[in-house]
Design an enzyme around this catalytic site. Structure first.
Site, short mmCIF file in Angstrom:
data_model
loop_
_atom_site.label_atom_id
_atom_site.label_comp_id
_atom_site.label_asym_id
_atom_site.label_seq_id
_atom_site.Cartn_x
_atom_site.Cartn_y
_atom_site.Cartn_z
N LYS A 97 15.74 -11.50 0.09
CA LYS A 97 16.46 -11.78 -0.98
C LYS A 97 17.88 -11.73 -1.19
CE LYS A 97 13.74 -10.14 -3.86
NZ LYS A 97 12.97 -9.28 -2.93
N THR A 98 18.41 -10.31 -0.73
CA THR A 98 19.68 -10.15 -0.93
C THR A 98 20.35 -10.59 0.39
OG1 THR A 98 19.43 -8.12 -2.00
CG2 THR A 98 21.56 -8.26 -0.75
N ASP A 126 21.24 -9.67 -8.84
CA ASP A 126 19.72 -8.85 -8.39
C ASP A 126 19.11 -8.34 -9.75
OD1 ASP A 126 18.24 -8.19 -6.55
OD2 ASP A 126 19.58 -6.51 -5.44
N THR A 145 11.82 -9.60 -8.25
CA THR A 145 10.68 -9.18 -7.35
C THR A 145 9.43 -9.73 -8.45
OG1 THR A 145 10.59 -7.03 -8.37
CG2 THR A 145 11.44 -6.95 -6.14
N ARG A 153 12.30 -5.80 6.35
CA ARG A 153 12.91 -4.36 5.91
C ARG A 153 11.99 -3.18 6.64
NH1 ARG A 153 13.90 -3.47 0.27
NH2 ARG A 153 16.03 -4.13 0.78
N1 LIG Z 1 14.42 -13.52 7.71
C1 LIG Z 1 15.19 -12.44 7.90
N2 LIG Z 1 15.49 -12.31 9.48
C2 LIG Z 1 16.02 -11.06 9.91
N3 LIG Z 1 16.34 -10.01 9.24
C3 LIG Z 1 15.82 -10.06 7.93
C4 LIG Z 1 15.41 -11.15 7.33
N4 LIG Z 1 14.88 -10.71 6.18
C5 LIG Z 1 15.28 -9.59 5.76
N5 LIG Z 1 15.81 -8.96 6.91
C6 LIG Z 1 16.26 -7.62 7.23
O1 LIG Z 1 15.52 -6.71 5.90
C7 LIG Z 1 16.50 -6.16 5.30
C8 LIG Z 1 16.07 -6.05 4.00
O2 LIG Z 1 16.32 -7.42 3.44
P1 LIG Z 1 16.82 -7.69 2.03
O3 LIG Z 1 17.62 -6.65 1.53
O4 LIG Z 1 17.71 -9.14 1.99
O5 LIG Z 1 15.52 -7.71 1.11
P2 LIG Z 1 15.37 -8.10 -0.40
O6 LIG Z 1 14.44 -9.04 -0.79
O7 LIG Z 1 16.74 -8.35 -1.19
O8 LIG Z 1 14.90 -6.46 -1.05
P3 LIG Z 1 14.92 -5.99 -2.39
O9 LIG Z 1 13.90 -6.68 -3.13
O10 LIG Z 1 14.50 -4.42 -2.30
O11 LIG Z 1 16.17 -6.01 -2.89
C9 LIG Z 1 17.63 -6.73 5.64
O12 LIG Z 1 18.60 -5.47 5.99
C10 LIG Z 1 17.76 -7.29 6.95
O13 LIG Z 1 18.43 -7.10 8.06
MG LIG Z 2 17.93 -7.08 -2.48
#
Ligand SMILES: Nc1ncnc2c1ncn2[C@@H]1O[C@H](COP(=O)(O)OP(=O)(O)OP(=O)(O)O)[C@@H](O)[C@H]1O
Ligand SMILES: [Mg+2]
Length: 354
Positions: free
Chosen positions: A70-71, A115, A164, A223
């Site tokens: 998401k981030t 977020d 989430t 992740r």
């Molecule tokens: N589609 C993707 N392709 C490649 N790498 C990814 C992808 N999605 C996520 N990642 C990797 O996974 C890690 C976590 O992703 P991210 O921080 O965007 O998750 P999030 O959904 O924001 O999690 P949270 O809910 O904990 O904030 C990032 O460092 C990224 O490198």
């Molecule tokens: Mg995030």
């Protein structure tokens, strides 16, 4: 005294390091973003048409479990629009004033990323409705009967919210997003691609079968895949001259207590408590969480979605229930009345049509 402090700061450093690596591994463009094909295509249309019209796109909500991207996607949206991005989070917006201070200083076309948007305080939420819809906020000055609302214009911006727990968002807020991206777990092939991409960025040689081994234990989450890859790298450096093979990967992940299906300590704690203390359930979420010394939120958001998806746990109106597969996974014999035990089974050769 200093020992404990050292431990704490060493821990914080390790976490800081992990965060740095995580940032370095984030895809920067939509094109590099692996998997989530539907979301990617939909989002790409939203962004392209906005660019074509030279207007900020509709507000975007991203919902999905931790670590699904998401981030990463929020940052990509700003990059693709060549727009600046302001980052904040629901818990930081305690008062309406906190949000007003941000909204009033946005530049035209800026992306505002909130977020954990489901954790915003109510007054800030109400201010956000108005800002999203009319690009205006009412600043209340004074108290009681003498209070007056001074309208303030907000530059057209794009809100990107991440949550989430989409179910906790009030409908009026959810309805004001023009596009909702549901992020799903990644399949094994997608995780392998994530791993190969990360390995290349880390300068690590990763054979295909080792990537498959790690992907299979990554709980459908990029992740986690990246984190396991780093643990495998550490292990390989110390135990096998830095060479990663499938056996090295499996040995490393066994050492870190990530089992062949990807269950980690927390998942196994949930299942063990459910079976050992509550006979397989049903048991309420908060009771289950207390039994393993975790917050209900952690159990519900971090462990359960994966356990449910693996068919190991079911959420029923009466509480959480372990399935027959959960008993088997922990090496136990399921009781005859275990949840899912009576499900139709594949009887093999002589059951189907010839
Ligand atoms: N589609 C993707 N392709 C490649 N790498 C990814 C992808 N999605 C996520 N990642 C990797 O996974 C890690 C976590 O992703 P991210 O921080 O965007 O998750 P999030 O959904 O924001 O999690 P949270 O809910 O904990 O904030 C990032 O460092 C990224 O490198
Ligand atoms: Mg995030």
């Amino acid at each position: 005294m200093s020992f404990e402090r050292d431990l704490v700061s060493a821990d914080a450093d390790a976490e800081g390091d992990e965060r740095l690596v995580e940032a370095a591994l984030r895809p920067k463009r939509l094109e590099e973003f692996i998997g989530q094909a539907r979301v990617r295509e939909q989002l790409s249309l939203v962004l392209q048409s906005a660019l074509r019209r030279n207007r900020p796109p509709d507000h975007v909500l991203m919902s999905g479990g931790p670590g699904l991207g998401k981030t990463t996607l929020a940052l990509i949206i700003a990059t693709e629009l060549s727009a600046p991005i302001r980052i904040t989070s629901g818990p930081a917006l305690e008062r309406a004033g906190d949000l007003a201070a941000i909204l009033s200083t946005l530049s035209e076309g800026e992306v505002l990323f909130i977020d954990e948007i489901h954790r915003m305080a109510r007054p800030a939420e109400e201010m956000l409705y108005l800002a999203m819809e009319d690009f205006r906020v009412d600043i209340v000055v004074g108290k009681g009967p003498g209070a007056t609302a001074i309208p303030l214009e907000v530059a057209p911006f794009t809100l990107v919210g991440a949550t989430t727990r989409a179910g906790l968002l009030p409908a009026p807020l959810r309805d004001r997003f023009g596009f909702v991206a549901h992020m799903d777990f990644y399949d094994a092939g997608e995780l392998e691609r994530v791993l190969h991409r990360s390995a290349a960025l880390l300068g690590l040689e990763l054979p295909g079968d080792a990537a498959r081994e790690i992907a299979g234990r990554s709980r459908g989450t990029p992740r986690i895949a990246n984190r396991l890859l780093r643990r495998v790298r550490d292990f390989a450096e110390v135990r096998s001259d830095g060479v990663v093979t499938r056996d090295v990967a499996a040995a490393a992940l066994n050492l870190y207590e990530v089992d062949a299906e990807g269950l980690d300590r927390l998942d196994r704690a949930v299942l063990s408590a459910l079976l050992g203390k509550f006979g397989g359930g049903p048991v309420g979420l908060s009771t289950l969480a207390v039994a393993i010394g975790e917050e209900p939120e952690t159990v519900e958001v971090v462990a359960e979605p994966f356990l449910v998806r693996q068919g190991l746990l079911a959420r029923t109106p009466r509480g959480r229930v372990a399935t027959a597969a959960a008993w088997v996974h922990l090496g136990l014999t399921p009781p005859p009345d275990a949840f899912g035990a009576q499900a139709p089974v594949d009887l093999g050769d002589d059951s189907g049509p010839a």
